[in-house]
Design a protein around this motif. Structure first.
Motif, mmCIF file in Angstrom:
data_model
loop_
_atom_site.group_PDB
_atom_site.id
_atom_site.type_symbol
_atom_site.label_atom_id
_atom_site.label_comp_id
_atom_site.label_asym_id
_atom_site.label_seq_id
_atom_site.Cartn_x
_atom_site.Cartn_y
_atom_site.Cartn_z
ATOM 1 N N ARG A 188 0.812 -1.218 0.000
ATOM 2 C CA ARG A 188 0.000 0.000 0.000
ATOM 3 C C ARG A 188 0.844 1.266 0.000
ATOM 4 N N THR B 93 3.931 0.750 9.689
ATOM 5 C CA THR B 93 2.606 1.356 9.608
ATOM 6 C C THR B 93 2.638 2.773 9.066
ATOM 7 N N VAL C 266 5.144 5.606 6.537
ATOM 8 C CA VAL C 266 6.365 5.945 5.810
ATOM 9 C C VAL C 266 6.367 7.430 5.495
ATOM 10 N N GLN D 106 -4.424 13.748 -2.258
ATOM 11 C CA GLN D 106 -4.646 14.351 -0.945
ATOM 12 C C GLN D 106 -6.057 14.895 -0.843
ATOM 13 N N ASN D 107 -6.672 14.687 0.275
ATOM 14 C CA ASN D 107 -7.946 15.364 0.510
ATOM 15 C C ASN D 107 -8.025 15.890 1.935
ATOM 16 N N LYS E 286 -21.574 11.917 13.516
ATOM 17 C CA LYS E 286 -20.863 11.043 12.583
ATOM 18 C C LYS E 286 -20.778 11.672 11.198
ATOM 19 N N ARG F 295 -18.247 14.455 11.471
ATOM 20 C CA ARG F 295 -16.910 13.916 11.643
ATOM 21 C C ARG F 295 -16.310 13.535 10.292
ATOM 22 N N SER G 191 -12.923 14.903 8.414
ATOM 23 C CA SER G 191 -11.813 14.082 7.942
ATOM 24 C C SER G 191 -11.567 14.310 6.458
ATOM 25 N N GLU G 192 -12.555 14.798 5.750
ATOM 26 C CA GLU G 192 -12.368 15.111 4.336
ATOM 27 C C GLU G 192 -11.925 16.554 4.140
ATOM 28 N N GLY G 193 -11.714 17.245 5.229
ATOM 29 C CA GLY G 193 -11.171 18.589 5.145
ATOM 30 C C GLY G 193 -12.177 19.646 4.732
ATOM 31 N N ARG H 3 -5.559 25.840 8.069
ATOM 32 C CA ARG H 3 -4.505 25.178 7.287
ATOM 33 C C ARG H 3 -4.420 25.707 5.852
ATOM 34 N N ARG I 95 -2.588 23.976 2.351
ATOM 35 C CA ARG I 95 -2.372 22.627 2.874
ATOM 36 C C ARG I 95 -1.985 21.621 1.802
ATOM 37 N N PHE I 96 -2.153 21.983 0.533
ATOM 38 C CA PHE I 96 -1.814 21.032 -0.532
ATOM 39 C C PHE I 96 -0.382 21.193 -1.043
ATOM 40 N N THR J 29 -11.175 20.805 -2.531
ATOM 41 C CA THR J 29 -11.078 19.922 -1.366
ATOM 42 C C THR J 29 -10.208 18.700 -1.623
ATOM 43 N N ARG J 30 -9.778 18.511 -2.868
ATOM 44 C CA ARG J 30 -8.982 17.322 -3.162
ATOM 45 C C ARG J 30 -8.068 17.622 -4.329
ATOM 46 N N VAL J 31 -6.848 17.153 -4.249
ATOM 47 C CA VAL J 31 -5.948 17.273 -5.385
ATOM 48 C C VAL J 31 -5.289 15.929 -5.661
ATOM 49 N N GLN K 283 3.795 12.009 3.354
ATOM 50 C CA GLN K 283 3.740 11.140 4.521
ATOM 51 C C GLN K 283 2.477 10.306 4.453
ATOM 52 N N GLN K 284 2.644 9.014 4.633
ATOM 53 C CA GLN K 284 1.506 8.111 4.521
ATOM 54 C C GLN K 284 1.410 7.239 5.762
ATOM 55 N N ASN K 285 0.218 7.030 6.231
ATOM 56 C CA ASN K 285 0.029 6.042 7.287
ATOM 57 C C ASN K 285 -1.223 5.230 7.042
ATOM 58 N N ARG K 286 -1.692 5.227 5.826
ATOM 59 C CA ARG K 286 -2.828 4.380 5.498
ATOM 60 C C ARG K 286 -2.433 3.438 4.388
#
Lengths: 262, 262
Positions: free
Chosen positions: A103, A200, A202, A260-261, B70, B73, B77-79, B100, B103-104, B200-202, B259-262
């Motif tokens: 991933r 988890t 990077v 990115q979002n 919810k 929320r 999380s989608e900014g 922010r 932010r992109f 909201t997304r790039v 940076q990724q953590n997903r």
DNA sequence: CAGTGGTCTAGACCACATC
DNA sequence: ATGTGGTCTAGACCACTGA
């Protein structure tokens, strides 16, 4: 009177449900999350294995379902566990049966095909000192011992990536031999299965530079052609810098994709 | 008997709270989220403005607090919105008082300093046809009219980035003039304030290539030096491709950070 | 079929920000 | 002092999975 003898109680602020204390402490769900992570780290549930269901965990901690759900939801969003309705909650694995293998690989062919799981040719795997750059990435000393692994990743017979990986011996003793013998597609799978290390997170720094002689011959591109260099530092679940690697890529037909979002 | 006359009811599956129907429909929280997004898009709350509090929204929809929480929320999380305890929930803005800003922007100096909000020199701002690459990025036709804006971003007096932005006239008529006159630091702020478009997304594709003559003179680097090229497609809240830009960067002292953590 | 996570409710108390 | 979002509870019903 509920059975609460062999409970896994949260690490801090153990009494609270009945007493009104704990003003400066973490929220309960955060304590639960922390403790669940600790239990994953301790090997209570290995990568790929199933956790107890929510009700059991809730009872174990003497807390409400919603609190446990919130803890686990955060672990899901951090990629530490994955859950499927009707099946259960499982510790994330980079292994073959794992959830979202590869991933962290951002290199895609321009048609959208991702570099993930393709055959990997091992060029070298040796024991060495870290050197300055790897030491900086791993936050160790340049003279510290590391395993260095050089691999060529191919897609449909064409060379695409040169990956040079540095693993700190302190965390993964003997990794160079293990990797050379197994020649696995995913290094993170080896870290999981042989060292109990879960990658988890990077951090990647991307630059453009001219290819070295070696790179241009490996990638079959002109000398000094511009190439993309990705420096990746991989962090374990406990936050340690486990791996530093460089990924060198000709971007004639490939690109590094980032969405990115947030 | 609750007051429910002037409610903002969810778009689909309007009756449910009392009746047991709605098997195939979206979860209530998802319907609420969808409807709240619709209300943001309609301009009911503009970027930077505060939404009603949770209880009011819950009452408005005739639903429980948790359901609204919810929904919001997920929007956080989608900014799309940001919330602060004790203050409220606010529509995200790229503007000066925004949450922010920039932010992109992923380009950082090697010491960690981020390219965000630094002075921007406008080199050109004109009306033109899209051309092949921009048309592909914007999913329009190569002959469609666009605003083309060329800017040079500097840090501490040194040129760092050449940004070339394409905005579809269909979405932002007259943008080239507006941008040339205002010369704002953030294009997304202009899209927000003048066209009601929320980015909201790039999606960014990063490549290495040799600098053009123009680029090497602007960035004060040798001819044909390797540079990083980021192709960014920006999506509006409603999912439309609003902007396509290329960012060209010398990576001697800078890098693209992910940076990724997903 | 029993077991799982997902949704939803209707309350309660809390920390925090603002006035 | 008031209002905000954040936490937490103790239930309920649902859809989906797998044996």
């Amino acid at each position: 009177m509920c059975a609460k003898e062999q409970n896994h109680s949260p690490p801090t602020d153990p009494s609270r449900a009945a007493s009104g204390l704990g003003p400066t402490s973490l929220p309960l769900y955060a304590q639960v999350k922390k403790h669940l992570i600790h239990r994953v780290l301790s090997g209570e549930w290995k990568p790929g294995e199933r956790l107890p269901n929510e009700a059991q965990i809730a009872e174990g901690y003497g807390l409400s379902l919603g609190t446990i759900r919130k803890a686990i939801r955060e672990m899901v969003s951090e990629g530490l566990v994955a859950r499927w309705p009707g099946r259960g909650t499982f510790v994330t694995s980079h292994g073959p049966g794992g959830h979202r293998p590869f991933r962290f690989n951002c290199v895609h062919r321009d048609d959208g095909e991702r570099m993930a799981g393709q055959p990997t040719r091992y060029l070298d795997s040796r024991h060495d000192r870290a050197g300055e750059r790897a030491a900086a990435g791993l936050a160790t000393d340049a003279d510290d011992p590391v395993a260095v692994v050089v691999r060529l990743r191919e897609l449909e017979g064409q060379p695409v990536l040169v990956e040079t990986t540095y693993l700190a011996e302190a965390h993964c003793p003997g990794a160079h031999k293990l990797l050379w013998e197994g020649q696995p597609n995913s290094i993170y799978q080896i870290l999981e299965q042989n060292y109990g290390i879960l990658v988890t997170r990077v951090e990647e720094k991307v630059r453009a530079r001219a290819a070295t002689e070696n790179e241009s011959s490996l990638l079959e591109i002109p000398a000094s052609a511009p190439v993309l260099e990705v420096e990746r530092t991989a962090f374990s679940l406990s936050g340690e810098r486990v791996e530093w690697r460089t990924i060198v890529c000709d971007t004639e037909q490939y690109h590094y994709l980032n969405q990115q979002n947030r």
